[in-house]
Structure formats: structure tokens, C-alpha cells
Write a protein that holds these residues in place. Structure first.
Motif, PDB file in Angstrom:
ATOM      1  N   GLY A   8       0.843  -1.115   0.065  1.00  0.00           N
ATOM      2  CA  GLY A   8       0.003  -0.147   0.072  1.00  0.00           C
ATOM      3  C   GLY A   8       0.928   1.401   0.071  1.00  0.00           C
ATOM      4  O   GLY A   8       2.052   1.086   0.101  1.00  0.00           O
ATOM      5  N   GLY A   9       0.079   2.357  -0.344  1.00  0.00           N
ATOM      6  CA  GLY A   9       0.926   3.547  -0.371  1.00  0.00           C
ATOM      7  C   GLY A   9       1.261   4.000   0.988  1.00  0.00           C
ATOM      8  O   GLY A   9       1.013   3.584   2.134  1.00  0.00           O
ATOM      9  N   ILE A  10       1.938   5.203   1.145  1.00  0.00           N
ATOM     10  CA  ILE A  10       2.210   5.832   2.269  1.00  0.00           C
ATOM     11  C   ILE A  10       1.144   6.249   3.169  1.00  0.00           C
ATOM     12  O   ILE A  10      -0.065   6.666   2.428  1.00  0.00           O
ATOM     13  N   GLY A  11       1.006   5.779   4.396  1.00  0.00           N
ATOM     14  CA  GLY A  11      -0.023   6.031   5.318  1.00  0.00           C
ATOM     15  C   GLY A  11      -1.243   5.238   4.881  1.00  0.00           C
ATOM     16  O   GLY A  11      -2.351   5.801   5.628  1.00  0.00           O
ATOM     17  N   ALA A  12      -1.222   4.234   4.469  1.00  0.00           N
ATOM     18  CA  ALA A  12      -2.138   3.217   4.388  1.00  0.00           C
ATOM     19  C   ALA A  12      -2.204   2.363   5.651  1.00  0.00           C
ATOM     20  O   ALA A  12      -3.182   1.647   5.448  1.00  0.00           O
ATOM     21  N   GLY A  13      -1.332   2.336   6.423  1.00  0.00           N
ATOM     22  CA  GLY A  13      -1.452   1.594   7.659  1.00  0.00           C
ATOM     23  C   GLY A  13      -0.961   0.059   7.762  1.00  0.00           C
ATOM     24  O   GLY A  13      -1.022  -0.614   8.464  1.00  0.00           O
ATOM     25  N   LYS A  14       0.114   0.098   6.736  1.00  0.00           N
ATOM     26  CA  LYS A  14       1.049  -1.104   6.814  1.00  0.00           C
ATOM     27  C   LYS A  14       1.673  -1.562   7.885  1.00  0.00           C
ATOM     28  O   LYS A  14       1.637  -2.670   8.555  1.00  0.00           O
ATOM     29  N   SER A  15       2.326  -0.355   8.681  1.00  0.00           N
ATOM     30  CA  SER A  15       2.944  -0.527   9.737  1.00  0.00           C
ATOM     31  C   SER A  15       2.218  -0.990  11.010  1.00  0.00           C
ATOM     32  O   SER A  15       2.646  -1.800  11.876  1.00  0.00           O
ATOM     33  N   ALA A  16       0.905  -0.409  10.910  1.00  0.00           N
ATOM     34  CA  ALA A  16       0.088  -0.644  12.009  1.00  0.00           C
ATOM     35  C   ALA A  16      -0.337  -1.996  11.970  1.00  0.00           C
ATOM     36  O   ALA A  16      -0.357  -2.781  12.806  1.00  0.00           O
ATOM     37  N   VAL A  17      -0.508  -2.344  10.709  1.00  0.00           N
ATOM     38  CA  VAL A  17      -1.361  -3.884  10.731  1.00  0.00           C
ATOM     39  C   VAL A  17      -0.022  -4.898  11.033  1.00  0.00           C
ATOM     40  O   VAL A  17      -0.304  -5.858  11.641  1.00  0.00           O
ATOM     41  N   ALA A  18       1.167  -4.525  10.500  1.00  0.00           N
ATOM     42  CA  ALA A  18       2.474  -5.400  10.714  1.00  0.00           C
ATOM     43  C   ALA A  18       2.295  -5.570  12.165  1.00  0.00           C
ATOM     44  O   ALA A  18       2.660  -6.549  12.940  1.00  0.00           O
ATOM     45  N   ARG A  19       2.406  -4.446  12.910  1.00  0.00           N
ATOM     46  CA  ARG A  19       2.477  -4.403  14.418  1.00  0.00           C
ATOM     47  C   ARG A  19       1.295  -5.382  15.284  1.00  0.00           C
ATOM     48  O   ARG A  19       1.814  -5.943  16.061  1.00  0.00           O
ATOM     49  N   MET A  20       0.160  -5.117  14.644  1.00  0.00           N
ATOM     50  CA  MET A  20      -1.015  -5.949  15.308  1.00  0.00           C
ATOM     51  C   MET A  20      -0.790  -7.407  14.769  1.00  0.00           C
ATOM     52  O   MET A  20      -0.674  -8.416  15.868  1.00  0.00           O
ATOM     53  N   LEU A  21      -0.199  -7.935  13.633  1.00  0.00           N
ATOM     54  CA  LEU A  21       0.200  -9.492  13.421  1.00  0.00           C
ATOM     55  C   LEU A  21       1.537  -9.706  14.514  1.00  0.00           C
ATOM     56  O   LEU A  21       1.010 -10.733  14.787  1.00  0.00           O
ATOM     57  N   ALA A  22       2.272  -8.961  14.598  1.00  0.00           N
ATOM     58  CA  ALA A  22       3.393  -9.482  15.183  1.00  0.00           C
ATOM     59  C   ALA A  22       3.029  -9.589  16.829  1.00  0.00           C
ATOM     60  O   ALA A  22       3.321 -10.645  17.365  1.00  0.00           O
ATOM     61  N   GLY A  23       1.998  -8.544  17.166  1.00  0.00           N
ATOM     62  CA  GLY A  23       1.247  -9.093  18.638  1.00  0.00           C
ATOM     63  C   GLY A  23       0.832 -10.096  18.719  1.00  0.00           C
ATOM     64  O   GLY A  23       0.543 -10.593  19.770  1.00  0.00           O
ATOM     65  N   HIS A  24       0.228 -10.757  17.426  1.00  0.00           N
ATOM     66  CA  HIS A  24      -0.409 -12.050  17.715  1.00  0.00           C
ATOM     67  C   HIS A  24       0.526 -13.299  17.516  1.00  0.00           C
ATOM     68  O   HIS A  24       0.114 -14.242  17.100  1.00  0.00           O
ATOM     69  N   GLY A  25       1.937 -12.761  17.155  1.00  0.00           N
ATOM     70  CA  GLY A  25       2.840 -13.995  17.122  1.00  0.00           C
ATOM     71  C   GLY A  25       3.309 -14.306  15.794  1.00  0.00           C
ATOM     72  O   GLY A  25       4.095 -15.063  15.388  1.00  0.00           O
ATOM     73  N   ALA A  26       2.866 -13.203  14.832  1.00  0.00           N
ATOM     74  CA  ALA A  26       3.364 -13.596  13.543  1.00  0.00           C
ATOM     75  C   ALA A  26       4.825 -12.972  13.533  1.00  0.00           C
ATOM     76  O   ALA A  26       5.355 -11.982  14.190  1.00  0.00           O
ATOM     77  N   VAL A  27       5.683 -13.337  12.484  1.00  0.00           N
ATOM     78  CA  VAL A  27       7.034 -12.975  12.151  1.00  0.00           C
ATOM     79  C   VAL A  27       6.818 -12.101  11.117  1.00  0.00           C
ATOM     80  O   VAL A  27       6.160 -12.286  10.101  1.00  0.00           O
TER      81      VAL A  27
END
Length: 89
Positions: A8-27
Motif C-alpha cells: 500500500g501507499g504511504i500512510g495506508a496503515g501497513k506498519s500498524a497492521v504489521a505491529r498487530m500481526l506481530a502482537g499475535h505472534g506473526a513473524v
């Protein structure tokens, strides 16, 4: 194993989603972070980029001027392929 790619583009929320996934144990593998490591000061990747495209792409501190490099490679698909050959292995 489930594999998910976030784009996604800048500001699309990729980093936020990645943090959420990591919080659930995702690599999480951050391709942007890896791309910066490959051309960090003192690396063979940076030396190869400078050899291919010129020292004018270095900032005063010796780091890569990513914006200047982008102006070169995004305007010329052959140049982009040469950069990819350096950074992707």
C-alpha cells in the motif's frame, strides 16, 4: 504456513497492521528495513551502488541519498534493473 504480504501507499496503515500481526505472534519481515540495511554506510551494497551510479548519490555523511537514486532509477527501467541486480541478491 500462511504467508501474508502487506502493500500500500504511504500512510495506508501497513506498519500498524504489521505491529498487530506481530502482537499475535506473526513473524514480520520488513522489506523497507532490509533495503536500507543493504545500502547502509560501509556495506558492499552501497559500494556497488556508488560504483554503478556514481558518488554524486552520497550525502555528506557518506549515506545514500535515496531520493536522488530514486530519481535516476524510476525514470529509467534499465537503471532500475541494474539497481535490483545489486540489492536483491
Amino acid at each position: 504456513m500462511l504467508r501474508v504480504g502487506l502493500t500500500g501507499g504511504i500512510g495506508a496503515g501497513k506498519s500498524a497492521v504489521a505491529r498487530m500481526l506481530a502482537g499475535h505472534g506473526a513473524v514480520v519481515i520488513d522489506a523497507d528495513a532490509i533495503a536500507r540495511e543493504v545500502v547502509a554506510v560501509g556495506t558492499p551494497g552501497l559500494l556497488a551502488v556508488v560504483a554503478e551510479f556514481g558518488p554524486h548519490l552520497l550525502r555528506a555523511d557518506g549515506s545514500l541519498d535515496r531520493e536522488a537514486l530514486g530519481a535516476v532509477v524510476f525514470a529509467d527501467s534499465a537503471a532500475r534493473r541494474r539497481l535490483e541486480a545489486i540489492t536483491h541478491p
